[in-house]
Motif scaffolding. Structure first.
Motif, PDB file in Angstrom:
ATOM      1  N   HIS A   1      -5.424  -2.428 -12.606  1.00 55.90           N
ATOM      2  CA  HIS A   1      -4.912  -3.790 -12.397  1.00 55.90           C
ATOM      3  C   HIS A   1      -4.911  -4.604 -13.686  1.00 55.90           C
ATOM      4  O   HIS A   1      -4.697  -5.820 -13.645  1.00 55.90           O
ATOM      5  CB  HIS A   1      -5.722  -4.503 -11.316  1.00 55.90           C
ATOM      6  CG  HIS A   1      -5.391  -4.065  -9.923  1.00 55.90           C
ATOM      7  ND1 HIS A   1      -5.988  -2.981  -9.318  1.00 55.90           N
ATOM      8  CD2 HIS A   1      -4.490  -4.548  -9.026  1.00 55.90           C
ATOM      9  CE1 HIS A   1      -5.490  -2.835  -8.091  1.00 55.90           C
ATOM     10  NE2 HIS A   1      -4.587  -3.766  -7.897  1.00 55.90           N
TER      11      HIS A   1
ATOM     12  N   PRO B   1       3.063  -0.329  -8.175  1.00 60.62           N
ATOM     13  CA  PRO B   1       2.195  -0.429  -6.981  1.00 60.62           C
ATOM     14  C   PRO B   1       1.959   0.930  -6.308  1.00 60.62           C
ATOM     15  O   PRO B   1       0.859   1.188  -5.787  1.00 60.62           O
ATOM     16  CB  PRO B   1       2.972  -1.379  -6.060  1.00 60.62           C
ATOM     17  CG  PRO B   1       3.805  -2.206  -6.985  1.00 60.62           C
ATOM     18  CD  PRO B   1       4.208  -1.257  -8.080  1.00 60.62           C
TER      19      PRO B   1
ATOM     20  N   ARG C   1      -0.599   2.797  -8.371  1.00 63.42           N
ATOM     21  CA  ARG C   1      -1.954   2.324  -8.073  1.00 63.42           C
ATOM     22  C   ARG C   1      -2.426   2.792  -6.707  1.00 63.42           C
ATOM     23  O   ARG C   1      -3.604   3.119  -6.523  1.00 63.42           O
ATOM     24  CB  ARG C   1      -2.012   0.792  -8.147  1.00 63.42           C
ATOM     25  CG  ARG C   1      -2.095   0.241  -9.555  1.00 63.42           C
ATOM     26  CD  ARG C   1      -2.559  -1.208  -9.552  1.00 63.42           C
ATOM     27  NE  ARG C   1      -1.631  -2.061  -8.826  1.00 63.42           N
ATOM     28  CZ  ARG C   1      -0.640  -2.749  -9.397  1.00 63.42           C
ATOM     29  NH1 ARG C   1      -0.445  -2.667 -10.696  1.00 63.42           N
ATOM     30  NH2 ARG C   1       0.146  -3.510  -8.684  1.00 63.42           N
TER      31      ARG C   1
END
Length: 297
Positions: free
Chosen positions: A110, A144, A147
């Motif tokens: 992040h 995203p 992740r």
């Protein structure tokens, strides 16, 4: 070798195998240079030359149409996963250490600064995807997903550590559903973000579903190959949860059929990625029939 095999042009077949092995040799050089940047994470005992060779061969046979440079994310992600696995399965002694590994890696994913060899390696992988001209547009959209796959892998690693150290063990289905800790989908999705066309990436959800099922097969193939090592390391293995080898072999056959059902329709929309999954299954079946990846501790 069957009679039908003798009908194949053996010179042409061996030439193609030789070409792929040469591709793997180039990949191995890159992996060894990469590992040298993280000596605290990747010590020489389990991460010996044979380890680098087998990882490189697996990815070269999985995507033999790509040059070595385009295989680097798959190879380096395999190396990162192995470093993480080494820390979780062999070095960590407490739940606090496991939580620190998970939290640290997710924080870096992040945008936090990397402060350990494992998280620094992860940041370098992310930056390679983000900065490479060919993959940067896809990564900008799919970060995203990148992740999410990382979080699935780390959560599965922590869950298996809890099973290993706790008083309760999973049943067979729970164990299979935790196969994200084997890292198959993590490697595959990051590799596809790096190498696939926009048209193929439009079908990433379907590819991920097929990849996850392939991961179940690879988890069981690995368990059959590494049963003695897992016993020595105190790892959970499917054979410690009740089924015998014949039962596991039968389950692998069932899962293979499910994989074919998921992969077959993908050949129309993302042929290269579907073939990659088929080759991953085939290569792993042959490889794990003889050995596994780890060197001696």
């Amino acid at each position: 070798m069957t009679q039908q095999d003798f009908g194949v042009d053996q010179i042409a077949a061996a030439a193609e195998h030789g070409r792929i092995c040469a591709l793997a040799a180039d990949c191995q050089r890159d992996l060894q240079k990469c590992a040298a940047r993280y000596p605290e994470l990747l010590p020489g005992s389990p991460f010996d030359p044979r380890f680098f060779s087998t990882v490189s061969l697996a990815n070269a046979f999985g995507s033999p149409w790509l040059p070595a440079d385009r295989l680097r994310i798959a190879n380096r992600t395999c190396l990162w996963i192995s470093g993480a696995d080494w820390m979780v399965d062999y070095l960590a002694t407490s739940r606090d250490e496991i939580q620190a590994i998970v939290r640290g890696c997710l924080a870096v994913a992040h945008g936090a600064p990397a402060d350990t060899p494992l998280s620094r390696f992860l940041a370098d992988l992310r930056d390679d995807l983000r900065d490479d001209p060919a993959s940067a547009p896809a990564f900008a959209v799919l970060e995203p997903v990148w992740r999410e796959e990382l979080e699935r892998y780390l959560s599965a690693e922590a869950r298996e550590w809890d099973w290993k150290k706790g008083s309760s063990r999973p049943d067979v289905e729970e164990y299979l559903e935790n196969s994200d800790n084997f890292g198959t989908s993590l490697v595959n999705v990051w590799h596809w973000i790096f190498t696939s066309s926009p048209g193929s990436l439009a079908h990433l959800d379907e590819l991920r579903a097929a990849s996850r099922k392939v991961g179940h097969v690879l988890r069981l193939l690995n368990d059959l190959a590494s049963a003695e090592r897992d016993l020595k390391w105190g790892d959970i293995n499917i054979l410690t949860l009740g089924p015998g080898r014949a039962d596991v072999t039968a389950r692998i056959a069932e899962l293979m059929a499910e994989c074919r059902t998921l992969i077959r329709p993908l050949k129309d929309s993302c042929h290269q990625e579907a073939v990659y999954l088929e080759r991953q299954l085939g290569y792993s079946t042959g490889f794990y029939g003889i050995t596994d990846y780890w060197g001696e501790v």
